[in-house]
Write an enzyme that holds these catalytic residues in place. Sequence first.
Site, PDB file in Angstrom:
ATOM      1  N   HIS B 207      62.997  72.612  34.529  1.00 11.66           N
ATOM      2  CA  HIS B 207      61.939  73.170  33.340  1.00 11.66           C
ATOM      3  C   HIS B 207      62.227  74.365  32.523  1.00 11.66           C
ATOM      4  O   HIS B 207      63.153  75.281  33.031  1.00 11.66           O
ATOM      5  CB  HIS B 207      60.566  73.512  34.090  1.00 11.66           C
ATOM      6  CG  HIS B 207      59.949  72.412  34.678  1.00 11.66           C
ATOM      7  ND1 HIS B 207      59.160  72.642  35.790  1.00 11.66           N
ATOM      8  CD2 HIS B 207      60.084  71.087  34.484  1.00 11.66           C
ATOM      9  CE1 HIS B 207      58.601  71.364  36.044  1.00 11.66           C
ATOM     10  NE2 HIS B 207      59.300  70.426  35.449  1.00 11.66           N
ATOM     11  N   HIS B 238      59.192  72.213  28.259  1.00 12.23           N
ATOM     12  CA  HIS B 238      59.442  71.156  29.210  1.00 12.23           C
ATOM     13  C   HIS B 238      58.584  71.653  30.579  1.00 12.23           C
ATOM     14  O   HIS B 238      59.452  72.525  31.376  1.00 12.23           O
ATOM     15  CB  HIS B 238      60.859  70.886  29.530  1.00 12.23           C
ATOM     16  CG  HIS B 238      61.045  69.739  30.662  1.00 12.23           C
ATOM     17  ND1 HIS B 238      62.260  69.675  31.357  1.00 12.23           N
ATOM     18  CD2 HIS B 238      60.204  68.721  31.080  1.00 12.23           C
ATOM     19  CE1 HIS B 238      62.191  68.784  32.362  1.00 12.23           C
ATOM     20  NE2 HIS B 238      60.935  68.066  31.926  1.00 12.23           N
ATOM     21  N   HIS B 332      56.183  62.198  30.713  1.00 11.51           N
ATOM     22  CA  HIS B 332      57.529  61.222  31.121  1.00 11.51           C
ATOM     23  C   HIS B 332      57.246  60.978  32.934  1.00 11.51           C
ATOM     24  O   HIS B 332      57.929  60.671  33.333  1.00 11.51           O
ATOM     25  CB  HIS B 332      58.693  61.749  30.709  1.00 11.51           C
ATOM     26  CG  HIS B 332      58.917  62.876  31.252  1.00 11.51           C
ATOM     27  ND1 HIS B 332      59.842  63.708  30.047  1.00 11.51           N
ATOM     28  CD2 HIS B 332      58.974  63.968  32.037  1.00 11.51           C
ATOM     29  CE1 HIS B 332      60.140  64.975  30.830  1.00 11.51           C
ATOM     30  NE2 HIS B 332      59.762  65.122  31.863  1.00 11.51           N
ATOM     31  N   ASN B 333      56.032  61.437  33.229  1.00 13.10           N
ATOM     32  CA  ASN B 333      55.819  60.978  34.848  1.00 13.10           C
ATOM     33  C   ASN B 333      54.419  60.629  34.786  1.00 13.10           C
ATOM     34  O   ASN B 333      53.537  61.534  35.068  1.00 13.10           O
ATOM     35  CB  ASN B 333      55.846  62.144  35.755  1.00 13.10           C
ATOM     36  CG  ASN B 333      57.320  62.423  36.121  1.00 13.10           C
ATOM     37  OD1 ASN B 333      58.153  61.843  35.647  1.00 13.10           O
ATOM     38  ND2 ASN B 333      57.670  63.463  36.868  1.00 13.10           N
ATOM     39  N   PRO B 381      65.084  65.688  25.652  1.00 15.19           N
ATOM     40  CA  PRO B 381      65.919  67.047  25.955  1.00 15.19           C
ATOM     41  C   PRO B 381      67.238  66.795  26.754  1.00 15.19           C
ATOM     42  O   PRO B 381      67.289  65.496  27.501  1.00 15.19           O
ATOM     43  CB  PRO B 381      65.154  67.533  26.958  1.00 15.19           C
ATOM     44  CG  PRO B 381      64.040  67.005  27.465  1.00 15.19           C
ATOM     45  CD  PRO B 381      63.926  65.688  26.662  1.00 15.19           C
ATOM     46  N   SER B 388      69.474  68.038  21.977  1.00  9.57           N
ATOM     47  CA  SER B 388      68.283  67.294  22.306  1.00  9.57           C
ATOM     48  C   SER B 388      68.034  66.170  21.159  1.00  9.57           C
ATOM     49  O   SER B 388      68.505  66.611  20.008  1.00  9.57           O
ATOM     50  CB  SER B 388      66.893  68.108  22.588  1.00  9.57           C
ATOM     51  OG  SER B 388      67.437  68.886  23.738  1.00  9.57           O
ATOM     52  N   HIS B 407      63.941  59.437  28.877  1.00 14.08           N
ATOM     53  CA  HIS B 407      63.184  60.722  28.861  1.00 14.08           C
ATOM     54  C   HIS B 407      64.188  61.955  29.283  1.00 14.08           C
ATOM     55  O   HIS B 407      63.822  62.843  28.912  1.00 14.08           O
ATOM     56  CB  HIS B 407      62.356  60.764  30.241  1.00 14.08           C
ATOM     57  CG  HIS B 407      62.774  61.153  31.316  1.00 14.08           C
ATOM     58  ND1 HIS B 407      64.007  60.529  31.884  1.00 14.08           N
ATOM     59  CD2 HIS B 407      62.563  62.180  32.296  1.00 14.08           C
ATOM     60  CE1 HIS B 407      64.327  61.612  33.212  1.00 14.08           C
ATOM     61  NE2 HIS B 407      63.511  62.564  33.325  1.00 14.08           N
ATOM     62  N   GLY B 408      65.487  61.605  29.199  1.00  9.00           N
ATOM     63  CA  GLY B 408      66.554  62.983  29.217  1.00  9.00           C
ATOM     64  C   GLY B 408      67.662  62.458  29.477  1.00  9.00           C
ATOM     65  O   GLY B 408      68.228  61.112  29.069  1.00  9.00           O
ATOM     66  N   GLY B 410      69.695  62.729  32.414  1.00  8.78           N
ATOM     67  CA  GLY B 410      70.048  62.014  33.543  1.00  8.78           C
ATOM     68  C   GLY B 410      71.164  62.828  34.163  1.00  8.78           C
ATOM     69  O   GLY B 410      72.190  63.178  33.497  1.00  8.78           O
TER      70      GLY B 410
END
Lengths: 140, 484
Positions: B207, B238, B332-333, B381, B388, B407-408, B410
């Site tokens: 975060h 985030h 995203h969750n 991000p 990003s 979503h990102g 990884g």
Amino acid sequence: MARTFYRVVEHPADTGFETTAPDLAGLFQNAALALFDLMWETTPGEDDRMVNLTVSGGDLEELMVNFLEEFLYLLDTRQLVMNRIAIDTIEPQILTGKAWGHPVTAGRDQELLGVKAITYHQLFVGHTDQGWRARVLLDI
Amino acid sequence: MYQYSLSDLIQLDDYRWLVPRRGAMRTEALLFVDRALLRQVLKDISIAQAANVACLPGIVGRSLAMPDMHQGYGFPIGGVAAFDPEEGVVSPGGVGYDINCGVRLLRSDLHRDEIGDHIEQLINGLFTAVPTGVGARQKQHRLNQTTLKKVLTKGAAWAAQNGFGTAADLGHIEENGCLAWAEPNLLSDRALERGLAQLGTLGSGNHFVEIGYVDTIYDAAAAQAIGLFEAQVTVIIHTGSRGLGHQVCGDFIRLLQGAARRYHIELPDRELCCAPIRSSEGRQYLGAMAAAANFAFANRQMITSEVRDTFAMILGRGADALGLSLVYDVCHNIAKFEDHLVDGAKRQVLVHRKGATRAFPPHHPEVPEAYRATGQPVLIPGDMGRYSYVLVGADGAMAESFGSTCHGAGRLMSRHAAKKAARGHNILAELEEMGVRVRGAGMGTIVEEIPQAYKDVADVVRVVHEAGIARKVARLRPLGVIKG
């Protein structure tokens, strides 16, 4: 740095540990100490306070998850970082014990790892040829 | 768990690989990856996890995985799956412990040159204003239970109504910052207790709050519609639902272990525990999850307020004068009921997104009016050293991915491997050399989050762009970051 009583389990996104002990009480004690060793650099002190623990679960694995979750709850709500654990009684569905620690103190406690939750992913708690063994993965 | 290899998969094109049905799978799985990303994916068990999701009752269409997929718990991170409301299930593992973890992007009227001399002050100011780290507590906004339940009911609107934002902010949040079916009374005492002091806190792990700037624009018209211009200062936030959400997830994983047995659902993995959507347990989880999601919406709104106040204090101009407005906030969750076309017919499904972002296309009725012509903004991000992306939803997402995209970046390395890779490096100095100032609650987290530990988010974004499930609009580079 991982101590000798547990081994870090590599996970692509998160982390975890494996630990062994000759008896179930020692296994749960080691698991809690491993969790805190991964999360905090801390030192015991005379001001450490004791917290009574009573945890239940449907089976040994759930008991382990609930037991370790107890410490995340104590950290979130009372800011407590533990450094000593004693299991008084343990059965497959309930344990009682004590934990000693103190509220997070700047300069004394250094956060190493933030753990969101204890997961059931690849969880194992059981008896093997080498004695009692636990593998726990943590959501970071 | 079965370890998939390349020969198990069918390549459909450069960006799509099919996992055929085997064993108890009720449907196929579809992976949005290119060959290079797939090589990484094959190193963990995330494909088997996508296949496990395909075993769950009532799944509609395929089990999907986005190009940032990697091993999660139960669901893969990057997993998307839709379920029939009557025959299907809801799974806390398909949402995750950090319920409504998400990202929001703020724009400004500032050119990066205007804050060049103030970055350190801004980062220090944010680090003071936004409590970071595990167990972080917000002393200024400690709630009582009555107020907390209002937050859980109203989400971001509670924050806006109490001086931490504006009505305009709410229109730029997924679901307007509130899931209306929230049932705060279903939360355990422990979940509530964990939330009392955590509203307006960042938390730990990956975060962050990041000050950055727009360094590349790919789609000028879309960028203009979103309010982005080159060299413009931006802020990304985030975070999620903190200990409250973690407790809700844990509580319901415990409850649903038994539910799976009661409803005779074969679980390929204990973390995939679930209950029929229409069952009492399923409805309870959805009500509690929505309350936790509302906490997360309010949390990001509170932090937005801290960002505005910090900028105003340090730059000597009010947030309005700085043009610090909300571009968009995405979850995203999450699991949500949405209407989708399935086999040519419109039907309601429960879409689980575990490390995946809603990406509704232009003209979708749930996209805010301001973005109706461009599509819903999607914020992706990357790692804290590189960049990003801002994307917008595309038609392909509705056709193929239940309106979802990545979503990102990884992770590429485990945290342990990242620590090893960082040995002998002065990470903070190296990031500063790259033009990024970083402050964090603990060096441990910063080391684990080194840029090398992540895939290049550009590779991930290229796949969703080329596959047509989102469209690139702009790239942002970081100037300063506070980490949990």
